[in-house]
Scaffold this motif. Structure first.
Motif, PDB file in Angstrom:
ATOM      1  N   VAL A 102      49.254  28.298  11.745  1.00 45.53           N
ATOM      2  CA  VAL A 102      49.759  29.659  11.570  1.00 45.53           C
ATOM      3  C   VAL A 102      50.720  30.024  12.699  1.00 45.53           C
ATOM      4  O   VAL A 102      51.796  30.576  12.466  1.00 45.53           O
ATOM      5  N   ALA A 153      44.504  35.252   3.844  1.00 41.91           N
ATOM      6  CA  ALA A 153      45.013  35.579   5.180  1.00 41.91           C
ATOM      7  C   ALA A 153      45.602  36.988   5.177  1.00 41.91           C
ATOM      8  O   ALA A 153      46.130  37.451   4.171  1.00 41.91           O
ATOM      9  N   GLU A 204      42.990  34.137   9.786  1.00 35.93           N
ATOM     10  CA  GLU A 204      43.170  32.880   9.064  1.00 35.93           C
ATOM     11  C   GLU A 204      41.799  32.371   8.604  1.00 35.93           C
ATOM     12  O   GLU A 204      41.002  31.879   9.417  1.00 35.93           O
TER      13      GLU A 204
END
Length: 833
Positions: A102, A153, A204
């Protein structure tokens, strides 16, 4: 490179389990560093933890708390990413890889919050954070079954310190966790500050850890826990809320802290009322027993007051460096007005305080927006002022807006927003008030502090007018030296906006491509900017000129019957804008001269010759137009000049008296990227359009069949086009039908939608985020490799040009290194070495 940091405090068995699990992560071992901080270290714990292979152990004789321990570990860590993991938690195999993915994919994410489940992996410990208006953070959905409904997410206000990943340079820029919290809300405070400084915190779900919840609090006790929660919530609120929010929320939060404690401790709130005096006065002097739960809130306030001098300095830092408003964070608070505790007396007080301090308004999500123009705001407004006016009007539906002009002429009609005049000296107070500044023209030059890239204010630059291209034509009437100087100055004015802005507005796709080239040349299209949004629409969007959503309605006389020489049955061709050097009214006059021989009833009306802004001088083209009209014998017979500007609120009366609209220009660069703003008035009034080819509006007229497009400087073609839009009834009907459909796309509400969307969640541009250095860096070559490279370069330069080439290249390298160091000093405001 990632440093996993865990803090041990009398929980060595759990810490060893945690560190052993971290060794099994699906992540390259050579890019993984394990750091353990042993708080209040004992010989036994130090020996056992020190025996672990590959663990960097840091010992502290005192208990630094979670925040202090993490900061100590971060200072000793060498990773580009700091991964904080509670010692009573273990990571899943993909815990680290998923989070780092991410951070690499999304450059505006400063921290990643992992998904945390209980030790069995069945119930939720953390999937989202919430924050109340009184500063208490909490884990939403904690204790619920993990049924897969939280596997998407999303951005969050904060992550839990038990599983949190932060860019190392960002963590350092924020000075890490605030150690004054010691325990509780240090993670809430960090996430709050990250968001205020423009960074995103991203949840996440693929990054999973398993946590023995509150193992470290087992011996603390509920009263002490409540004391810490109450004290730290007040501290977090005081540090991070804006002046406006704090003025309303802090008094109510203090009162609510007391009520929450007395309700928890079941204290009789009326025991000291006069009507409750005992018969024996000595009973009033006897000690009263107070439950520790009730005492927790009172002591929390006492210690909050005690720490105010230190927190005042911290508050000054956070408020100076913030780039986002409290309103921006309201969606991330999830349910800001949540009371949090289901106690009847407490709930009654919560409701009363929210109502008395009008806290629903404070946490309603509206922002303060300053729209600043240099143009005159009067009943006679030119394009920039009209655009600023409608921008303020549309944004005021959702936000508190000030329309500010630095022009001496400000006599605004009634509006649903504040309209103010300000001198350049007065502008900083309006900038300080605003969460977002929308600026156009030369306005940014009047605010040096706002021009700085480290300014915390979000700036929207309205660059719909490529002023430097206009100046190429406008400057023809001046001497060459002044023309060049004016062009350099105007170009630098625009470059300053392009270097500083967080969001840009332009008028057409052509302009957008043009300004993207500018941004690229200035180095603004960086990898973080591009990776955040490869389309670049989040940085520059098309916002053309607009028109009212309701059709024009006559409110008084216009042209016919009012202007001598123009009768009720005449055919009126309207020129709706000013007469500037980049236009070509001369070809139009020749076309009218030719056409008037066949149609004596033809009339051309120029709506306004003198610009309403006294700072804008009349250009030479206006005088040339009058002279040619006189020479051709057209003035006051077939051509009519309205010398004064028609009031903006009455222009529809003139438009409704016209049969078609016209604009003609020369073929040059200014035309290519121009957007003829007054052309939209033709669509508003349903007038067929005749326009010269070459600009984006000509493309619209041609593609949508709104009229006729003609070549530049061709009077014959122009005369034929005018004849068609004035006398071909079938063609006129088709044009009007198409215009009725197309004009709905150009209402101010429609065209300003990109700006409205930005202002609902305004953020600094990714390249303006402090600490936004690359996450992965090219390793420096070894000394021997660097020497070999230099020898190879020397040999190549000697072969190309001998000693002279070597000298030239060496001088270039010296200049480049010096420039990099100077740039670093300018960027950081200090020596960087």
């Amino acid at each position: 490179m990632v440093s996993v940091i865990t803090v041990n405090y009398h929980g060595t068995d759990s810490t060893i389990t945690c560190l052993n699990a971290a060794r099994e992560l699906d992540y390259p071992p050579e890019r993984l560093e394990l750091v353990c901080v042993d708080n209040e270290s004992s010989a036994e714990s130090a020996e056992r933890l020190g025996a672990l292979d590959g663990v960097k152990l840091l010992t502290s004789a005192e208990n630094l708390g979670f925040a202090g321990g993490c900061n100590l570990g971060a200072r000793a860590a060498s990773g580009d990413v700091l991964a904080f993991l509670n010692n009573d938690a273990v990571p899943g195999a993909q815990w680290l890889r998923a989070a780092v993915a991410v951070l690499r994919a999304e450059p505006t994410v400063g921290a990643v919050a992992g998904k945390v489940l209980d030790w069995q992996g069945s119930r939720i410990d953390f999937v989202d954070g919430g924050l109340t208006w009184f500063g208490m953070g909490y884990k939403r959905h904690a204790g619920e079954l993990d049924d897969g409904s939280h596997d998407g997410a999303r951005d969050v206000l904060f992550g839990t310190g038990s599983s949190l990943f932060v860019r190392a340079e960002v963590f350092e820029a924020l000075s890490g966790f605030d150690e004054r919290f010691f325990m509780f809300y240090e993670d809430v405070d960090l996430g709050w500050r990250l968001n205020l400084r423009g960074w995103r915190v991203r949840y996440e779900p693929r990054s999973v850890a398993y946590h023995r919840h509150h193992e470290s609090m087992a011996t603390v006790g509920s009263a002490r826990e409540h004391y810490l929660l109450e004290r730290n919530a007040l501290a977090a609120l005081y540090k991070n809320a804006s002046e406006r929010t704090l003025a309303r929320a802090l008094p109510a939060a203090l009162a609510l802290t007391v009520r929450r404690s007395t309700a928890r401790g079941e204290v009789d709130p009326r025991q000291l009322e006069l009507d409750r005096r005992p018969d024996d006065p000595r009973e009033d002097e006897a000690p009263a027993t107070i439950d520790r739960q009730a005492l927790a809130g009172v002591l929390a306030i006492d210690q909050f007051v005690e720490s105010l001098p230190e927190f005042k300095r911290a508050r000054e830092t956070e408020q100076r460096l913030r780039v986002r408003s409290d309103a921006d964070l309201v969606p991330l608070m999830r349910r800001a007005m949540e009371p949090a505790y289901p106690l009847p007396r407490y709930l009654a007080a919560h409701e009363a305080l929210v109502d008395a301090f009008e806290l629903e308004d404070v946490f309603g999500g509206s922002r303060r927006i300053a729209v600043i123009t240099g143009d005159a705001i009067t009943e006679r407004m030119a394009g920039p002022a009209i655009r600023a006016w409608h921008t303020a009007e549309v944004l005021s539906v959702e936000h508190e807006v000030r329309l500010i002009s630095v022009n001496a002429e400000v006599t605004a009609p009634d509006a649903g927003f504040a309209v103010l005049r300000a001198s350049p000296r007065e502008l900083p107070s309006h900038v300080d008030w605003a969460d977002v500044v929308v600026a156009q023209g030369h306005v940014l030059e009047m605010m040096p502090e706002l021009k700085r890239r480290d300014s915390g204010t979000i700036v929207v630059c309205d660059i719909y007018d490529p002023m430097h291209l206009e100046l190429l034509e406008q400057g023809r009437d001046t001497d060459e030296q002044r023309r060049e100087a004016d062009l350099r100055g105007t170009t630098e004015v625009l470059n300053a906006q392009l270097r500083r802005g967080d969001f840009f507005l332009c008028a057409s796709q052509r302009q957008r491509h043009f300004w993207l080239g500018h941004l690229a040349a200035l180095g603004r299209i960086t990898p973080p900017v591009y990776d955040s949004d490869p389309t670049m629409r989040s940085m520059i969007s098309v916002v053309p000129f607009g028109l009212p959503s309701s059709p024009p309605s006559r409110t008084g006389p216009g042209i016919r019957g009012e202007r001598p020489g123009i009768g009720a049955d005449d055919k009126v061709v309207l020129w709706a804008g000013g007469v500037y050097s980049w236009f070509d009214p001369l070809t139009l006059l020749h076309a009218v001269h030719r056409l008037s021989e066949r149609h004596p009833e033809l009339r051309l009306f120029f709506l306004g010759m003198r610009h309403p802004n006294p700072d804008v001088p009349e250009m030479g083209m206006a005088e040339r137009t009058r002279e040619l009209s006189e020479h051709l014998g057209l003035t006051d017979k077939h051509v009519f000049f309205n010398e004064t500007w028609v009031p903006y609120g009455r222009r529809q009366n003139h438009l409704l008296d016209a049969d078609c609209g016209v604009t003609t220009h020369f073929e040059h660069v200014e035309t290519t990227f121009a957007f003829r703003t007054r052309m939209l008035d033709y669509l508003w009034a349903g007038l067929p359009v005749v326009t010269t080819d070459g600009d984006s509006f000509a493309d619209l007229v041609r593609d949508e069949q709104l009229g006729v497009v003609v070549p530049a400087e061709d009077p014959e073609a122009l005369a034929e086009a005018l004849e068609r839009v004035l006398y071909d009834e079938a063609f006129i009907a088709r044009c009007r039908e198409r215009i009725a459909e197309v004009r709905q796309r150009f209402t101010w509400e429609a065209v300003l939608e990109p700006l409205r969307e930005f202002c609902r969640d305004p953020r600094p541009a990714p390249d303006r985020l402090p600490g936004s250095a690359p996450l992965t860096k090219t390793p420096r070559p070894s000394r021997s490799a660097a020497l070999r490279r230099d020898v190879d370069l020397l040999r190549d330069y000697l072969e190309r040009g001998g000693v002279r080439e070597v000298t030239r290249r060496a001088a270039g390298r010296i200049r480049r290194i010096a420039g990099q160091r100077l740039g670093g000093r300018r960027l950081n405001g200090r020596e960087t070495g």
